[in-house]
Write an enzyme that holds these catalytic residues in place. Structure first.
Site, PDB file in Angstrom:
ATOM      1  N   TYR A  35      40.901  29.407  40.657  1.00  0.00           N
ATOM      2  CA  TYR A  35      42.020  30.219  39.729  1.00  0.00           C
ATOM      3  C   TYR A  35      42.873  29.195  38.635  1.00  0.00           C
ATOM      4  O   TYR A  35      42.277  28.721  37.481  1.00  0.00           O
ATOM      5  CB  TYR A  35      42.374  31.614  39.931  1.00  0.00           C
ATOM      6  CG  TYR A  35      42.532  31.881  38.386  1.00  0.00           C
ATOM      7  CD1 TYR A  35      42.233  32.269  37.476  1.00  0.00           C
ATOM      8  CD2 TYR A  35      44.854  32.268  38.407  1.00  0.00           C
ATOM      9  CE1 TYR A  35      42.767  33.046  36.667  1.00  0.00           C
ATOM     10  CE2 TYR A  35      44.684  32.644  37.722  1.00  0.00           C
ATOM     11  CZ  TYR A  35      44.354  32.899  36.816  1.00  0.00           C
ATOM     12  OH  TYR A  35      44.870  33.963  35.173  1.00  0.00           O
ATOM     13  N   LYS A  90      41.796  26.972  34.947  1.00  0.00           N
ATOM     14  CA  LYS A  90      42.803  27.641  34.206  1.00  0.00           C
ATOM     15  C   LYS A  90      43.526  25.566  33.775  1.00  0.00           C
ATOM     16  O   LYS A  90      43.537  25.553  32.240  1.00  0.00           O
ATOM     17  CB  LYS A  90      43.862  28.442  34.118  1.00  0.00           C
ATOM     18  CG  LYS A  90      43.310  29.779  33.799  1.00  0.00           C
ATOM     19  CD  LYS A  90      43.040  30.476  32.250  1.00  0.00           C
ATOM     20  CE  LYS A  90      42.680  31.894  33.160  1.00  0.00           C
ATOM     21  NZ  LYS A  90      43.242  33.174  31.544  1.00  0.00           N
ATOM     22  N   GLY A 130      35.857  44.190  31.587  1.00  0.00           N
ATOM     23  CA  GLY A 130      36.662  44.858  30.466  1.00  0.00           C
ATOM     24  C   GLY A 130      36.538  46.340  30.589  1.00  0.00           C
ATOM     25  O   GLY A 130      35.393  47.428  31.281  1.00  0.00           O
ATOM     26  N   TYR A 162      54.678  41.964  51.581  1.00  0.00           N
ATOM     27  CA  TYR A 162      54.210  40.217  51.543  1.00  0.00           C
ATOM     28  C   TYR A 162      54.790  39.447  52.471  1.00  0.00           C
ATOM     29  O   TYR A 162      54.942  38.432  51.638  1.00  0.00           O
ATOM     30  CB  TYR A 162      53.321  40.255  50.835  1.00  0.00           C
ATOM     31  CG  TYR A 162      51.341  40.864  50.731  1.00  0.00           C
ATOM     32  CD1 TYR A 162      50.690  41.503  51.542  1.00  0.00           C
ATOM     33  CD2 TYR A 162      50.926  40.869  49.721  1.00  0.00           C
ATOM     34  CE1 TYR A 162      49.668  42.360  50.696  1.00  0.00           C
ATOM     35  CE2 TYR A 162      49.452  41.774  49.153  1.00  0.00           C
ATOM     36  CZ  TYR A 162      49.158  41.789  49.857  1.00  0.00           C
ATOM     37  OH  TYR A 162      48.072  43.296  49.500  1.00  0.00           O
ATOM     38  N   THR A 188      48.303  29.992  32.312  1.00  0.00           N
ATOM     39  CA  THR A 188      48.592  31.065  34.012  1.00  0.00           C
ATOM     40  C   THR A 188      49.496  30.125  34.215  1.00  0.00           C
ATOM     41  O   THR A 188      50.029  28.994  34.460  1.00  0.00           O
ATOM     42  CB  THR A 188      47.745  32.116  34.780  1.00  0.00           C
ATOM     43  OG1 THR A 188      48.992  32.125  36.204  1.00  0.00           O
ATOM     44  CG2 THR A 188      46.886  30.776  35.085  1.00  0.00           C
ATOM     45  N   ASN A 190      54.356  37.465  35.667  1.00  0.00           N
ATOM     46  CA  ASN A 190      53.795  37.654  35.780  1.00  0.00           C
ATOM     47  C   ASN A 190      53.201  39.183  34.868  1.00  0.00           C
ATOM     48  O   ASN A 190      54.861  39.578  34.214  1.00  0.00           O
ATOM     49  CB  ASN A 190      54.818  38.699  36.626  1.00  0.00           C
ATOM     50  CG  ASN A 190      54.329  37.623  38.397  1.00  0.00           C
ATOM     51  OD1 ASN A 190      54.266  36.475  38.600  1.00  0.00           O
ATOM     52  ND2 ASN A 190      53.896  37.621  39.480  1.00  0.00           N
TER      53      ASN A 190
END
Ligand code: UFG
Length: 329
Positions: free
Chosen positions: A141, A145, A36, A208, A117, A170
Site C-alpha cells: 500500500y 503511494k 465509496g 495490539y 500517506t 492518522n
C-alpha cells in the site's frame, strides 16, 4: 472552471467535497463506488460512477466539463490486504494514476493534489518525521503511494503538470454536523473500532501489543481531524493556483497519542467503560509515528485547529452514534 474530485465518495474524499463546496468551488466527483458511498456526496454535485482506470470514461468527463484541477483520492488503502494481494494494489492505485495523468495530459489539465500517506516512510529512523526523511515503505500500500508520487514527479517535469502530494498521518473524526463520516466495509482503524464497543457491536477493544518502547507500552500515532485535512487540500490548490512549485507536505498535528490514551479519551467522551483486552502486536506496526508538519505551516499556512483528542473522538462519535450502520442508516 471545476475541480474534479476523484474518489469523492470515500471517507476523506467526501469531506473534501463538502469543504470545497463550502469555499465556493465548483466540484465534480468521479468514484467507482467500490468502497465509496453515493450517499456521502451531496445530490447537487455532478457525479460520475466510473473507475478512473477507464481512460475513455475520463475523456468523457474532461470533455463535458471545464476542469481546472484534479484532487485524487482513489486508492485501495488496507495495509494488511495489500500484503496478501500486492498486485491488486499496484493495479488499482498505480494503474489509476497512470490513466489519470494520461487523461490530464490529453486534456491539458495542469494541477493535481494527491492523497498520500505516512506509510510512504515505513519504519521511521526518527520522529517527528520530516518530508526529506527516507521513504522505505514496509507494505505494498505504502509502496504504491510512493510510486504514484514518483510518477507525478517525472510526468510533471515532462508535461508541465504541477502537483502537491499530501502525506497524511492518522485521519480521524467526521464532518461537524455528523451527516458524513467513516464507513468502511472492513474496519481496521482504531477510533471506529473503539466506538463499536459503546455502540454494542463489540464487547471490547483489543490493544495490539503493550510491549512497545513507549511510556505505556502501546503504539503512538499522530491523529489529524478530517476537516483540518480537507482545509489543507484547499490551501494546496490555491498554492498551485498562485504558481507554487510541485511539492510534498506532511499533514499531522505533531502530537502523538498512545492507543491507551485514545481509549481513555473515548471513555470520557462516550461515558461508556469500553473494556480493553491486551492482544499481540499487529505485524508491521511501527511503535511511534508523529509528523513534523512545519513545512505545511510555513508554505501552505496550514495549522490544524481541532487538536484535542476528546474533540476529535467526539466528532467521530456524533457520526457513529447517529449512523450505527454507516450509510445504510
Ligand atoms: N490498534 C489497536 N487495536 C485495534 C486497531 C488498531 O491497538 O483494534 C492500534 C494499531 O496497532 C496502531 C493504532 O491503533 O498502533 C492505530 O491503528 P490504525 O489501524 O487506526 O492506523 P495505522 O496507524 O495502522 O494506519 C494509518 C492509516 C494507514 C496508513 C498508516 C501509515 O490508516 O492508511 O497509518 O502507517 F497506511
Amino acid at each position: 472552471m471545476a475541480v474534479l474530485i476523484c474518489g469523492g465518495a470515500g471517507y476523506v474524499g467526501s469531506h473534501n467535497v463538502r469543504a470545497f463546496k463550502e469555499h465556493g468551488e465548483d466540484v465534480i466527483v468521479v468514484d467507482s463506488l467500490e468502497t465509496g458511498h453515493r450517499a456521502s456526496v451531496p445530490e447537487d454535485v455532478k457525479f460520475y460512477q466510473e473507475d478512473i482506470r477507464n481512460g475513455e470514461a475520463l475523456d468523457k468527463i474532461f470533455a463535458e466539463n471545464q476542469v481546472e484541477a484534479v484532487v485524487h483520492f482513489c486508492a485501495y488503502s488496507l495495509v494488511g490486504e495489500s500484503m496478501e494481494l500486492p498486485l491488486k494494489y499496484f493495479d488499482n492505485n498505480v494503474g489509476g494514476m497512470i490513466s489519470l495523468l494520461e487523461a490530464m495530459h490529453r486534456h491539458n489539465v495542469k494541477r493535481i493534489i494527491f492523497s498520500s500517506t505516512a506509510a510512504t516512510y515505513g519504519e521511521p529512523k526518527r520522529v517527528p518525521i520530516l518530508e526529506t526523511d527516507p521513504t522505505e515503505p514496509t507494505n505494498p500500500y505504502g509502496e504504491s503511494k510512493r510510486i504514484m508520487e514518483k510518477m507525478m514527479k517525472w510526468v510533471s517535469s515532462q508535461h508541465d503538470i504541477r502537483y502537491v502530494s499530501l502525506r497524511y498521518f492518522n485521519v480521524a473524526g467526521a464532518w461537524r454536523d455528523g451527516t458524513i463520516g467513516e464507513d468502511h466495509k472492513v474496519e481496521t482503524h482504531l477510533i471506529p473500532l473503539i466506538l463499536q464497543v459503546p455502540l454494542g457491536k463489540r464487547e471490547h477493544i483489543t490493544i495490539y501489543g503493550d510491549d512497545y518502547p513507549t511510556n505505556d507500552g502501546t503504539c503512538i500515532r499522530d491523529y489529524i481531524h478530517v476537516e483540518d485535512l480537507a482545509r489543507a487540500h484547499l490551501l494546496a490548490l490555491n498554492y498551485l493556483r498562485d504558481g507554487g512549485e510541485s511539492n510534498i507536505f506532511n499533514l499531522g498535528s505533531g502530537d502523538g497519542y498512545s492507543v491507551m490514551e485514545m481509549i481513555t479519551a473515548a471513555r470520557e467522551v462516550t461515558g461508556h467503560p469500553i473494556p480493553a483486552v491486551i492482544g499481540t502486536r499487529r505485524a508491521g506496526d511501527p511503535a511511534k509515528l508523529v509528523a513534523d508538519s512545519t513545512k505545511a505551516g510555513k508554505i501552505l499556512r496550514w495549522k490544524p485547529e481541532i487538536t484535542k483528542m476528546q474533540d476529535i473522538i467526539a466528532s467521530a462519535w456524533k457520526w457513529h452514534k447517529s449512523h450505527p450502520k454507516g450509510y445504510e442508516d
